[in-house]
Design a protein around this motif. Structure first.
Motif, PDB file in Angstrom:
ATOM      1  N   ARG A 243       0.824  -1.200   0.000  1.00  0.00           N
ATOM      2  CA  ARG A 243       0.000   0.000   0.000  1.00  0.00           C
ATOM      3  C   ARG A 243       0.867   1.263   0.000  1.00  0.00           C
ATOM      4  O   ARG A 243       0.377   2.359  -0.233  1.00  0.00           O
ATOM      5  CB  ARG A 243      -0.943   0.006   1.202  1.00  0.00           C
ATOM      6  CG  ARG A 243      -1.929  -1.170   1.139  1.00  0.00           C
ATOM      7  CD  ARG A 243      -3.000  -1.039   2.174  1.00  0.00           C
ATOM      8  NE  ARG A 243      -3.885   0.053   1.848  1.00  0.00           N
ATOM      9  CZ  ARG A 243      -4.557   0.778   2.747  1.00  0.00           C
ATOM     10  NH1 ARG A 243      -4.414   0.517   4.027  1.00  0.00           N
ATOM     11  NH2 ARG A 243      -5.348   1.748   2.375  1.00  0.00           N
ATOM     12  N   ARG A 244       2.156   1.111   0.207  1.00  0.00           N
ATOM     13  CA  ARG A 244       3.068   2.251   0.266  1.00  0.00           C
ATOM     14  C   ARG A 244       4.019   2.318  -0.938  1.00  0.00           C
ATOM     15  O   ARG A 244       4.372   3.386  -1.404  1.00  0.00           O
ATOM     16  CB  ARG A 244       3.890   2.176   1.566  1.00  0.00           C
ATOM     17  CG  ARG A 244       4.892   3.267   1.774  1.00  0.00           C
ATOM     18  CD  ARG A 244       4.267   4.609   2.039  1.00  0.00           C
ATOM     19  NE  ARG A 244       3.717   4.700   3.388  1.00  0.00           N
ATOM     20  CZ  ARG A 244       3.074   5.771   3.846  1.00  0.00           C
ATOM     21  NH1 ARG A 244       2.886   6.837   3.069  1.00  0.00           N
ATOM     22  NH2 ARG A 244       2.590   5.779   5.077  1.00  0.00           N
TER      23      ARG A 244
ATOM     24  N   HIS B 121      -6.481   8.242  -4.227  1.00  0.00           N
ATOM     25  CA  HIS B 121      -5.152   7.684  -3.952  1.00  0.00           C
ATOM     26  C   HIS B 121      -4.120   8.383  -4.831  1.00  0.00           C
ATOM     27  O   HIS B 121      -4.358   8.610  -6.022  1.00  0.00           O
ATOM     28  CB  HIS B 121      -5.136   6.178  -4.211  1.00  0.00           C
ATOM     29  CG  HIS B 121      -6.060   5.416  -3.303  1.00  0.00           C
ATOM     30  ND1 HIS B 121      -5.627   4.794  -2.152  1.00  0.00           N
ATOM     31  CD2 HIS B 121      -7.396   5.217  -3.352  1.00  0.00           C
ATOM     32  CE1 HIS B 121      -6.665   4.231  -1.554  1.00  0.00           C
ATOM     33  NE2 HIS B 121      -7.751   4.475  -2.255  1.00  0.00           N
ATOM     34  N   THR B 122      -3.009   8.719  -4.255  1.00  0.00           N
ATOM     35  CA  THR B 122      -1.957   9.444  -4.966  1.00  0.00           C
ATOM     36  C   THR B 122      -0.652   8.667  -4.890  1.00  0.00           C
ATOM     37  O   THR B 122      -0.278   8.183  -3.809  1.00  0.00           O
ATOM     38  CB  THR B 122      -1.760  10.839  -4.336  1.00  0.00           C
ATOM     39  OG1 THR B 122      -3.017  11.522  -4.341  1.00  0.00           O
ATOM     40  CG2 THR B 122      -0.737  11.663  -5.099  1.00  0.00           C
ATOM     41  N   TRP B 123       0.022   8.560  -6.022  1.00  0.00           N
ATOM     42  CA  TRP B 123       1.333   7.907  -6.067  1.00  0.00           C
ATOM     43  C   TRP B 123       2.327   8.837  -6.748  1.00  0.00           C
ATOM     44  O   TRP B 123       2.050   9.357  -7.832  1.00  0.00           O
ATOM     45  CB  TRP B 123       1.260   6.591  -6.842  1.00  0.00           C
ATOM     46  CG  TRP B 123       0.584   5.494  -6.086  1.00  0.00           C
ATOM     47  CD1 TRP B 123      -0.764   5.274  -5.984  1.00  0.00           C
ATOM     48  CD2 TRP B 123       1.215   4.477  -5.299  1.00  0.00           C
ATOM     49  NE1 TRP B 123      -0.993   4.183  -5.180  1.00  0.00           N
ATOM     50  CE2 TRP B 123       0.194   3.681  -4.760  1.00  0.00           C
ATOM     51  CE3 TRP B 123       2.545   4.170  -5.006  1.00  0.00           C
ATOM     52  CZ2 TRP B 123       0.457   2.585  -3.936  1.00  0.00           C
ATOM     53  CZ3 TRP B 123       2.809   3.082  -4.195  1.00  0.00           C
ATOM     54  CH2 TRP B 123       1.775   2.298  -3.670  1.00  0.00           C
TER      55      TRP B 123
ATOM     56  N   ASP C 232     -11.255   6.463  -1.280  1.00  0.00           N
ATOM     57  CA  ASP C 232     -10.544   7.749  -1.204  1.00  0.00           C
ATOM     58  C   ASP C 232      -9.824   8.030  -2.524  1.00  0.00           C
ATOM     59  O   ASP C 232      -9.681   7.144  -3.368  1.00  0.00           O
ATOM     60  CB  ASP C 232      -9.476   7.706  -0.096  1.00  0.00           C
ATOM     61  CG  ASP C 232     -10.078   7.831   1.290  1.00  0.00           C
ATOM     62  OD1 ASP C 232     -11.285   8.117   1.387  1.00  0.00           O
ATOM     63  OD2 ASP C 232      -9.332   7.624   2.265  1.00  0.00           O
TER      64      ASP C 232
ATOM     65  N   PRO D 214       2.401   8.940  -0.807  1.00  0.00           N
ATOM     66  CA  PRO D 214       2.729   9.860   0.296  1.00  0.00           C
ATOM     67  C   PRO D 214       1.798   9.717   1.492  1.00  0.00           C
ATOM     68  O   PRO D 214       2.129  10.152   2.587  1.00  0.00           O
ATOM     69  CB  PRO D 214       2.596  11.252  -0.336  1.00  0.00           C
ATOM     70  CG  PRO D 214       1.725  11.059  -1.521  1.00  0.00           C
ATOM     71  CD  PRO D 214       1.940   9.666  -2.005  1.00  0.00           C
ATOM     72  N   TYR D 215       0.624   9.162   1.249  1.00  0.00           N
ATOM     73  CA  TYR D 215      -0.323   8.881   2.349  1.00  0.00           C
ATOM     74  C   TYR D 215      -1.064   7.598   1.980  1.00  0.00           C
ATOM     75  O   TYR D 215      -1.148   7.226   0.810  1.00  0.00           O
ATOM     76  CB  TYR D 215      -1.303  10.051   2.542  1.00  0.00           C
ATOM     77  CG  TYR D 215      -2.192  10.307   1.344  1.00  0.00           C
ATOM     78  CD1 TYR D 215      -3.446   9.692   1.219  1.00  0.00           C
ATOM     79  CD2 TYR D 215      -1.769  11.145   0.298  1.00  0.00           C
ATOM     80  CE1 TYR D 215      -4.241   9.905   0.102  1.00  0.00           C
ATOM     81  CE2 TYR D 215      -2.552  11.359  -0.820  1.00  0.00           C
ATOM     82  CZ  TYR D 215      -3.791  10.742  -0.920  1.00  0.00           C
ATOM     83  OH  TYR D 215      -4.574  10.951  -2.029  1.00  0.00           O
ATOM     84  N   ILE D 216      -1.579   6.934   2.991  1.00  0.00           N
ATOM     85  CA  ILE D 216      -2.314   5.697   2.750  1.00  0.00           C
ATOM     86  C   ILE D 216      -3.808   5.999   2.807  1.00  0.00           C
ATOM     87  O   ILE D 216      -4.338   6.333   3.871  1.00  0.00           O
ATOM     88  CB  ILE D 216      -1.964   4.620   3.804  1.00  0.00           C
ATOM     89  CG1 ILE D 216      -0.458   4.358   3.827  1.00  0.00           C
ATOM     90  CG2 ILE D 216      -2.749   3.335   3.558  1.00  0.00           C
ATOM     91  CD1 ILE D 216       0.102   3.655   2.624  1.00  0.00           C
ATOM     92  N   GLY D 217      -4.454   5.924   1.657  1.00  0.00           N
ATOM     93  CA  GLY D 217      -5.886   6.217   1.609  1.00  0.00           C
ATOM     94  C   GLY D 217      -6.726   4.984   1.887  1.00  0.00           C
ATOM     95  O   GLY D 217      -6.268   3.856   1.695  1.00  0.00           O
ATOM     96  N   ASP D 218      -7.928   5.227   2.350  1.00  0.00           N
ATOM     97  CA  ASP D 218      -8.878   4.132   2.539  1.00  0.00           C
ATOM     98  C   ASP D 218      -9.599   3.850   1.225  1.00  0.00           C
ATOM     99  O   ASP D 218      -9.475   4.600   0.256  1.00  0.00           O
ATOM    100  CB  ASP D 218      -9.892   4.496   3.633  1.00  0.00           C
ATOM    101  CG  ASP D 218      -9.282   4.411   5.020  1.00  0.00           C
ATOM    102  OD1 ASP D 218      -8.352   3.593   5.206  1.00  0.00           O
ATOM    103  OD2 ASP D 218      -9.713   5.163   5.914  1.00  0.00           O
TER     104      ASP D 218
END
Lengths: 201, 133
Positions: free
Chosen positions: A115-116, A153-155, A151, A144-148
């Motif tokens: 997830r990271r 999601h950004t990579w 949500d 940069p953050y772990i979305g649920d």
């Protein structure tokens, strides 16, 4: 992250050489893609009868060869390893063109993600009537953050690729965003935009 | 007398300890369920309560899943479950690697059928718990 973990990831990236992220959908799922970069613009629809393979048609506008044609493409999942925290995939892919029996491609690509962290590689051989060439590609991404679930999601991604036409490695950053059934990747290199848009249904 | 009391004390301690790992833990809001194979499934009681808040007369399948690391890849799970008319609600928890599925009470739940839904979506269901509301 420990140095040992980082070294394992770097070694993985060096040892292995993705055409596109998630080349197969769920069983019975369809995917529509648009991809544009300095070499080509393509529209690709594929259907996955099973999670193991997909088959589809791609309209290709090759800027480099100044040609337009249609590819019949397929991707097969050779191996998948699911763990609680990760998934690893290895695919083979191939396609033939309506333009000529001498216009076809085949290759291998794979990915490993948590997830990271996301890593992928691809090696594709392309044959055309006028020129044969290959493409290598590696990607490394960090969320940069772990979305649920549901949500945005950004990579933050880094791609390095080389084809035997230009014969030099090009490395550039891009951003991958997805929410629900929609995914978009945007990057830029040498004043060219590299755009990849995908929707699943 | 001492020799008789000591084993009883140990037995009592074991029973207390065992029940504390099976019951609701109010500190971390986690419910630990002992599976048939000896493994444990931890259920986040808060998430479970939110999921069942508007539900009644349903059967809940709590599924442990491997390989569910990406939202985009997990979309098919939700879609496939909703193809079943007896499914009332689905919740995907990527962080915990769990999927909650609420079926109407008339549904005869087949664990293998649930596992197969994950299989055809490319993930692996490792454990399924059924609870009734």
């Amino acid at each position: 992250m420990g140095i040992r973990k980082l070294s394992i990831i770097c070694t993985f990236l060096l040892l292995v050489s993705v055409v596109e992220a998630r080349p197969i959908s769920w069983s019975g799922g369809s995917t529509l893609m648009y991809k544009s970069n300095s070499m080509f613009t393509s529209y690709y629809y594929h259907y996955s009868p099973s999670y193991k393979y997909s088959i589809g048609l791609e309209y290709m506008d090759s800027k480099h060869f100044e040609k337009e044609y249609i590819n019949l493409r397929t991707t097969y999942l050779v191996d998948r390893k699911n763990t609680k925290l990760s998934q690893r995939n290895l695919y083979i892919t191939g396609g033939i063109s309506n333009e000529s029996k001498d216009n076809f491609h085949y290759g291998i690509h794979g990915d490993w993600e948590t997830r990271r962290i996301f890593t992928s590689f691809a090696y594709i051989n392309k044959h055309t009537q006028t020129k044969d060439y290959s493409e290598n590609e590696f990607q490394l991404g960090v969320a940069p953050y772990i979305g649920d679930y549901n949500d945005l999601h950004t990579w933050l991604m880094l791609k390095t690729k080389k084809d035997t036409i230009n014969n030099n490695w090009e490395t550039y950053p891009f951003i991958k965003l997805f929410k629900g059934d929609f995914l978009i990747e945007i990057g830029t290199k040498n004043s060219h935009w590299d755009v990849h848009y995908m929707v699943r249904f | 007398m001492y020799k008789l009391l000591l084993p009883l004390l140990i037995l009592q301690t074991n029973i207390l300890f065992a029940s504390s790992t099976h019951d609701h833990d109010s500190d971390n809001h986690a419910y630990m369920h002992k599976n048939i194979d000896g493994s444990n499934t931890v259920i986040d009681q808060n998430k479970y309560n939110i999921f069942v808040k508007d539900l009644s007369n349903v059967k809940i399948a709590i599924v442990d899943v491997k390989g569910m690391v990406c939202d985009f890849c997990a979309r098919g799970i939700e879609k496939t479950f909703y193809d079943d008319k007896s499914v009332e609600k689905v919740n995907v928890d990527l962080g915990a690697g769990k999927v909650l599925v609420a079926y109407s009470n008339t549904k005869k739940i087949d664990v293998d059928e649930i596992k197969n839904i994950f299989l055809i979506n490319g993930q692996t269901a490792t454990n399924v718990i059924i609870k009734e509301l």
